[in-house]
Design an enzyme around this catalytic site. Structure first.
Site, PDB file in Angstrom:
ATOM      1  N   GLU B  29       0.842  -1.197   0.000  1.00 55.04           N
ATOM      2  CA  GLU B  29       0.000   0.000   0.000  1.00 55.04           C
ATOM      3  C   GLU B  29       0.879   1.250   0.000  1.00 55.04           C
ATOM      4  O   GLU B  29       1.716   1.423   0.882  1.00 55.04           O
ATOM      5  CB  GLU B  29      -0.918  -0.038   1.222  1.00 55.04           C
ATOM      6  CG  GLU B  29      -2.024  -1.074   1.039  1.00 55.04           C
ATOM      7  CD  GLU B  29      -2.450  -1.773   2.326  1.00 55.04           C
ATOM      8  OE1 GLU B  29      -2.011  -1.346   3.414  1.00 55.04           O
ATOM      9  OE2 GLU B  29      -3.200  -2.759   2.232  1.00 55.04           O
ATOM     10  N   GLU B  69      -4.987  -6.665   1.582  1.00 49.63           N
ATOM     11  CA  GLU B  69      -3.816  -7.439   2.013  1.00 49.63           C
ATOM     12  C   GLU B  69      -3.901  -8.896   1.604  1.00 49.63           C
ATOM     13  O   GLU B  69      -2.899  -9.499   1.213  1.00 49.63           O
ATOM     14  CB  GLU B  69      -3.630  -7.319   3.528  1.00 49.63           C
ATOM     15  CG  GLU B  69      -3.058  -5.982   3.987  1.00 49.63           C
ATOM     16  CD  GLU B  69      -4.144  -4.948   4.243  1.00 49.63           C
ATOM     17  OE1 GLU B  69      -5.338  -5.284   4.049  1.00 49.63           O
ATOM     18  OE2 GLU B  69      -3.818  -3.812   4.630  1.00 49.63           O
ATOM     19  N   PHE B  92       1.376  -2.512   8.726  1.00 52.78           N
ATOM     20  CA  PHE B  92       1.526  -2.772  10.159  1.00 52.78           C
ATOM     21  C   PHE B  92       1.224  -4.250  10.400  1.00 52.78           C
ATOM     22  O   PHE B  92       0.259  -4.774   9.856  1.00 52.78           O
ATOM     23  CB  PHE B  92       0.564  -1.914  10.973  1.00 52.78           C
ATOM     24  CG  PHE B  92       0.874  -0.448  10.925  1.00 52.78           C
ATOM     25  CD1 PHE B  92       1.756   0.128  11.839  1.00 52.78           C
ATOM     26  CD2 PHE B  92       0.304   0.367   9.961  1.00 52.78           C
ATOM     27  CE1 PHE B  92       2.047   1.485  11.789  1.00 52.78           C
ATOM     28  CE2 PHE B  92       0.595   1.730   9.915  1.00 52.78           C
ATOM     29  CZ  PHE B  92       1.474   2.293  10.826  1.00 52.78           C
ATOM     30  N   ASP B  94      -0.074  -5.608  12.681  1.00 54.16           N
ATOM     31  CA  ASP B  94      -1.412  -5.762  13.250  1.00 54.16           C
ATOM     32  C   ASP B  94      -2.453  -6.143  12.181  1.00 54.16           C
ATOM     33  O   ASP B  94      -3.499  -6.688  12.506  1.00 54.16           O
ATOM     34  CB  ASP B  94      -1.836  -4.446  13.914  1.00 54.16           C
ATOM     35  CG  ASP B  94      -0.736  -3.880  14.786  1.00 54.16           C
ATOM     36  OD1 ASP B  94      -0.852  -3.976  16.015  1.00 54.16           O
ATOM     37  OD2 ASP B  94       0.261  -3.355  14.239  1.00 54.16           O
ATOM     38  N   PHE B  95      -2.154  -5.837  10.933  1.00 54.72           N
ATOM     39  CA  PHE B  95      -3.109  -6.131   9.860  1.00 54.72           C
ATOM     40  C   PHE B  95      -3.032  -7.580   9.380  1.00 54.72           C
ATOM     41  O   PHE B  95      -3.732  -7.977   8.473  1.00 54.72           O
ATOM     42  CB  PHE B  95      -2.871  -5.219   8.636  1.00 54.72           C
ATOM     43  CG  PHE B  95      -2.878  -3.751   8.917  1.00 54.72           C
ATOM     44  CD1 PHE B  95      -3.356  -3.240  10.116  1.00 54.72           C
ATOM     45  CD2 PHE B  95      -2.404  -2.848   7.965  1.00 54.72           C
ATOM     46  CE1 PHE B  95      -3.357  -1.865  10.370  1.00 54.72           C
ATOM     47  CE2 PHE B  95      -2.401  -1.485   8.207  1.00 54.72           C
ATOM     48  CZ  PHE B  95      -2.878  -0.996   9.411  1.00 54.72           C
ATOM     49  N   HIS B 138      -2.124  -0.697  15.941  1.00 60.79           N
ATOM     50  CA  HIS B 138      -0.964  -0.323  15.129  1.00 60.79           C
ATOM     51  C   HIS B 138       0.336  -0.413  15.936  1.00 60.79           C
ATOM     52  O   HIS B 138       1.309   0.235  15.592  1.00 60.79           O
ATOM     53  CB  HIS B 138      -1.100   1.113  14.599  1.00 60.79           C
ATOM     54  CG  HIS B 138      -2.158   1.283  13.552  1.00 60.79           C
ATOM     55  ND1 HIS B 138      -3.491   1.273  13.854  1.00 60.79           N
ATOM     56  CD2 HIS B 138      -2.074   1.475  12.218  1.00 60.79           C
ATOM     57  CE1 HIS B 138      -4.196   1.466  12.747  1.00 60.79           C
ATOM     58  NE2 HIS B 138      -3.361   1.583  11.732  1.00 60.79           N
TER      59      HIS B 138
END
Lengths: 375, 338, 335
Positions: B29, B69, B92, B94-95, B138
């Protein structure tokens, strides 16, 4: 100001460009000891290597200012040397004044930086120290080395107005990792090309180990460009070489293995510290280094022997040969193969790296050798 | 050799590998950051600017992606099986929840499921770590989850030199690698050679030598350990700091050798404490170095709590040098006399 | 005749000449016999794990693969035997794999749901519904970056069509202009849940419009219809025209997996399809009535395929198990 002359500062030395501070490891002499030129006074650990600081002048060690374990900036006061007749109060006053006014040099402030030049289309890195009118000095490191092997020498040799170049040979240091043919002739060609690019007509050539073979071979091919030849623990004077060192150096990729390999270089392996090992490992991890070293080793040291032993008999330039008696890489007996006109010096308690392990002695020998030519 | 930031080191590694090998392709991204927009095309270079400038040099090797993603991480796996060496950026870590299948059911398992016939040379670069008030979604340090999965390699550089060498090694590696970048470290500087170089995956670094206590510290926690070590040295406690650099493979031998020498272990891990690298390394040491241990291993980790937003809470959340030093002092003060 | 010649189409057949028709028939027949035999053998309890049969849908695999070269790629589903056979995977190797044997195409480590052969462009059957479409986006990117005319085809069921990965992948393929074809094999059921419920019974091909790509519906029982639609989409992709979506409406002859009692299906639903729409039957009628092939040629293929499958099953039953040391190998290239 006769008193000022009678007091001499023993300072934290600067060994190499990146040294900003050193650790006081151990005092080697007691306060009150008589010191002669060349006497070692205190052992200091830089980030590269441990070494002894020699007295800068004859006299008595009147004060050991630095304590063992102190980490001090370059230029800091380690001790004071003076004649026995100088009163204690004067020594105290000197120390007090120095400590009050001492400002450590800014990191990397204005010192010489490595530079690069294209030689035959390939990048060659070199370090130039000093400025002088006379014939410049050209220092060539050995297998796996780089300009850093001269950290205890280059500035000392430049004192008194000499220009001293240390070159990273192809495959080494910051130079191209493309070694071309990777044989003695190609290394000699690079040195000639470097001199051309730098406008150096003639030089005092210094070679350590493999660099010695390069220097000697250069002198045979281009005698007119060599003012004098100094060979330090040099290859090129016999067939034997420690093949285990060469192969071990190429193979070692972990710190512990490399520390053991590098220990072979010194009479006292404890001199090899973390940073030296780290630097060598980091060099070896650069793209192309393994292949470059392999190629050079295959050409110069196939099957653990030196392939190319140049015949120095016809070379008539002044020649100095320095060796460590405890050299475990190239046997000290090779010093006996030097031509008759060479001055040969063998240093006790010294291994394959006299210019590091016995830096002061080596610098003095070289200085005398150069002075004798000028004188 | 020159001083470069952690971020510059990563950018340089990407650039040098794209230059060396045209099958190295970077996407994620905003990795270009502006594709299709009326303004500047190479506007962002990733949300933090890590890939900034690469588009200018390698316009055919770097792509922006939709915010998808699953699709582009899966695409990395497919591309890796068919002739590319993709470097995908999962902004991140976290994703990972939205694309975990593509990582652990697809990329990680191809080789095993296909009887050894697959090579999946892909790298997923991802940011982790608390410290910039980025709150719970994040700021996590989720590397233990990836370390748990067979087939993945997990790399976590603590400094600029390692960042470049480990990233180049990861790109050249034939297995899928998850490459963790700590967002707080991006600005820190260090000596980084200009030339390409590699650091083998699976080789820990002994950052500092010491005789009294072994600290195993991960990623940004290495610097916390170093600060703690400096203050402990004033009290006469010499710690040895081991930076594993890669969590999978893990250089167990170097950790064991150190603990065999010191007899005491403190693991500093920014992740949650349960099923973490801290608990894993503690367990490994307990199993393999039991007879050398003079005290129980100690863990310094985040609490079993999501990362908080408020600075006053977040500062308490991340292990700091004081907590590390306290843990070292506690372990020195307890257990069998040495 | 070598095993691979028996197995079916490996050559690209954009034009349906005689050789192409024979290949297509052989492919469909091999898939059918493979699956029906597994159905029988599964009932004996000798086959471990989950097995999802492709019988009834053969025309789709055969119709698409006829346009693909060996270096084109295919990502499949849990119902992957048909795609694997049509893409050229070794039939005996597949059978060994399904029996969990060391000589299996994945050395007994993958099984029915993970049959793959990257050398043949087979990216794998896939145990994760919707797992394949992201992968083919990567293959498409690879072809584009390397400047080849390779294409990649993902097969997904009507159940998988509702996975986010499929939507994301169609969008990504469109954004990146990838040479990728998304095939939805709509057999009416996502496991036991009807497409009429889970997607409101819409033509899934309509979704193509939302991703700015062509979308068509074809009869998945009709090899010729599939072959034509596939040809157009694949040609477009090879020429840089970007992705397409093709929905093939079809029926499966067996349950979601073996052991499924299929009580959710309508009365005589499968029997009627078998009678009226069976792809092998339709194909045979069409080529013989048009005088393109004769019955004897087709019967000969039937016989050869039968022998191949008999042999494959017999050998698979006798083949050695993987050795214990294989448990932990093939996890990493290097570790």
């Amino acid at each position: 100001m006769s008193e000022a002359k009678a007091l001499t500062k023993l300072g934290m030395p600067k060994w190499g460009l990146s040294m900003t501070e050193g650790t006081v490891v151990q005092w080697l002499v007691e306060e009150g000891a008589e010191l002669n030129n060349g006497d070692e006074v205190v052992e200091v650990e830089s980030e590269k290597i441990n070494n002894a600081v020699e007295t800068p002048a004859p006299g008595v060690l009147r004060r050991r200012v630095a304590k063992e374990g102190d980490v001090l900036p370059v230029g800091a006061l380690l001790g004071v040397i003076a004649d026995a007749s100088v009163p204690d109060e004067e020594i105290d006053a000197y120390v007090e004044e120095f400590q009050a006014n001492f400002v450590p040099e800014e990191e990397e402030a204005g010192g010489p930086e490595p530079q690069t030049v294209e030689v035959g289309g390939k990048r060659i890195q070199y370090l130039k120290v000093g400025e002088g009118e006379g014939t410049p000095l050209l220092l060539l490191h050995g297998f796996g080395g780089d300009t850093n092997i001269w950290i205890f020498n280059q500035e000392a040799l430049a004192e008194g107005g000499r220009t001293v170049y240390a070159v990273d040979l192809p495959g080494h240091g910051g130079s191209t990792k493309d070694v071309g043919e990777g044989d003695l002739a190609s290394l000699v060609g690079t040195v000639a090309g470097f001199m051309d690019e730098m406008g150096i007509e003639k030089a005092h050539l210094f070679g350590h180990s493999m660099g010695g073979a390069v220097a000697a071979s250069f002198a045979i091919r281009h005698p007119e460009r060599v003012q004098s030849l100094s060979l330090i623990a040099s290859a090129g004077l016999g067939e034997e070489i420690n093949g285990e060192y060469i192969e071990g150096f190429i193979a070692a990729n972990r710190r512990k293995e490399m520390k053991n390999v590098l220990g072979l270089l010194f009479a006292n392996p404890d001199l090899v510290n973390r940073q030296l090992v780290n630097d060598v490992i980091r060099f070896k991890r650069l793209d192309g280094v393994d292949e470059a070293l392999r190629k050079i080793a295959d050409n110069l040291f196939p099957s653990g022997r030196q392939a190319d032993v140049p015949d120095l008999a016809g070379v008539e330039v002044p020649m100095l040969v320095v060796w460590g008696r405890e050299d475990k890489i190239v046997p000290v007996s090779h010093s006996e193969n030097a031509p008759a006109n060479a001055r040969v010096e063998v240093l006790d308690e010294t291994g394959h790296m006299p210019q590091m392990e016995a830096a002061g002695q080596t610098n003095r020998l070289i200085g005398e050798f150069l002075d004798s030519q000028e004188g | 050799m020159s001083r470069k930031s952690y971020m510059q080191a990563i950018n340089e590694a990407l650039a040098q590998e794209m230059e060396r090998d045209p099958t190295v392709v970077v996407f994620g991204e905003d990795n270009v950051g502006g594709t299709g927009s009326p303004g500047e095309i190479d506007a962002w270079g990733g949300v933090m600017g890590v890939t900034k400038g690469l588009y200018g040099k390698f316009p055919n090797q770097i792509l922006d992606t939709p915010i998808s993603e699953s699709a582009f991480i899966g695409a990395a796996a497919g591309a890796a099986c068919s002739g590319l060496r993709p470097v995908a950026e999962l902004m991140f870590v976290d994703f990972m929840g939205v694309c975990f299948d593509q990582i652990f059911n697809q990329a990680a398992k191809f080789r095993y499921m296909f009887g050894g016939k697959a090579r999946t040379p892909m790298v997923i670069r991802t940011m982790y770590g608390a410290g910039i008030r980025a709150a719970s979604q994040h700021s996590q340090a989720l590397y233990p989850i990836f370390t748990h999965i067979p087939g993945l390699k997990v790399v976590i550089p603590s400094n600029p030199y390692d960042a470049k060498g480990l990233l180049i090694a990861s790109i050249r590696d034939d297995d899928p690698v998850i490459f963790f970048e700590n967002k707080v470290l991006y600005a820190i500087e260090g000596e980084v050679p200009d030339e390409p170089y590699t650091i083998p995956l699976g080789e820990a670094e002994i950052v500092r030598e010491g005789e009294d206590v072994t600290i195993v510290a991960i990623g940004r926690m290495v610097s916390m350990a170093e600060q703690a070590a400096a203050s402990l040295a004033d009290d006469g406690i010499e710690v040895e700091i081991v930076d594993p650099r890669t969590l999978s493979p893990l250089d167990e031998d170097t950790i064991y050798e150190s603990v065999e020498n010191t007899g005491r272990l403190v693991v500093v891990d920014e992740a949650y404490p349960r099923c973490s690298m801290a608990s894993d390394i503690s367990a490994l040491v307990a199993q393999n170095c039991f007879e050398h241990l003079k005290a129980a291993p100690k863990m310094v980790t985040a609490p079993h709590t999501p990362p908080p937003f408020s600075g006053s809470l977040e500062d308490l959340y991340v292990p700091d040098p004081e907590k590390v030093a306290n843990a070292v002092r506690e372990t020195v003060g307890q257990g069998v006399a040495s | 005749m070598t095993e691979s010649e028996v197995a079916g189409a490996r050559e690209r057949h954009e034009e349906l000449d005689k050789g192409a028709l024979l290949d297509a028939y052989r492919t469909m027949r091999t898939i059918r016999d493979f699956e029906e035999r597994l159905h029988t053998e599964f009932a004996t309890g000798e086959i471990p794990g989950f097995v999802h049969l492709y019988a009834g849908e053969e025309a789709i695999a055969a119709g698409f693969m006829a346009h693909l070269d060996g270096d084109d790629y295919v990502a499949s589903t849990h119902r992957g035997h048909g795609h694997s056979i049509a893409k050229g995977c070794d039939v005996k190797g597949m059978m060994f794999e399904i029996y969990g044997k060391d000589a299996g195409i994945c050395r007994g480590k993958g099984g029915s749901m993970h049959i793959a052969d990257l050398d043949k462009g087979m990216l794998g059957a896939n145990g994760i519904v919707g797992g394949g479409p992201p992968l083919v986006c990567g293959v498409g990117l690879s072809a584009k970056v390397r400047g080849t005319d390779q294409v990649a085809v993902s097969f997904t069921g009507d159940g998988g069509a509702n996975q986010g990965t499929v939507f994301e992948s169609m969008n990504l393929a469109s954004a990146w202009d990838l040479p990728v074809i998304f095939v939805i094999e709509n057999n009416g059921y996502a496991e036991a849940t009807a497409q009429a419920f889970s997607s409101k019974g819409i033509d899934i091909a309509k979704r193509a419009d939302g991703f700015s790509m062509p979308g068509v519906v074809v009869d998945g029982h009709d090899f010729f219809a599939v072959h034509e639609a596939a040809g157009e989409a694949i040609r477009r992709a090879r020429q840089g025209g970007g992705p397409s979506l093709i929905e093939c409406k079809v029926n499966r002859y067996y349950g979601h997996f073996e052991g499924d009692a299929q009580t959710y299906r309508g009365e005589n639903e499968v029997e009627n399809v078998r009678k009226e729409k069976d792809c092998l039957m339709l194909f045979r009628q069409r080529v013989t009535s048009a005088g393109l092939l004769d019955e004897a040629e087709l019967d000969k293929i039937d016989e050869e395929v039968k022998n191949l499958i008999d042999e494959a099953v017999r050998e698979a039953k006798e083949a050695p198990e993987p050795s214990p040391e294989n448990l932990t190998t093939d996890v990493y290239v290097s570790y």
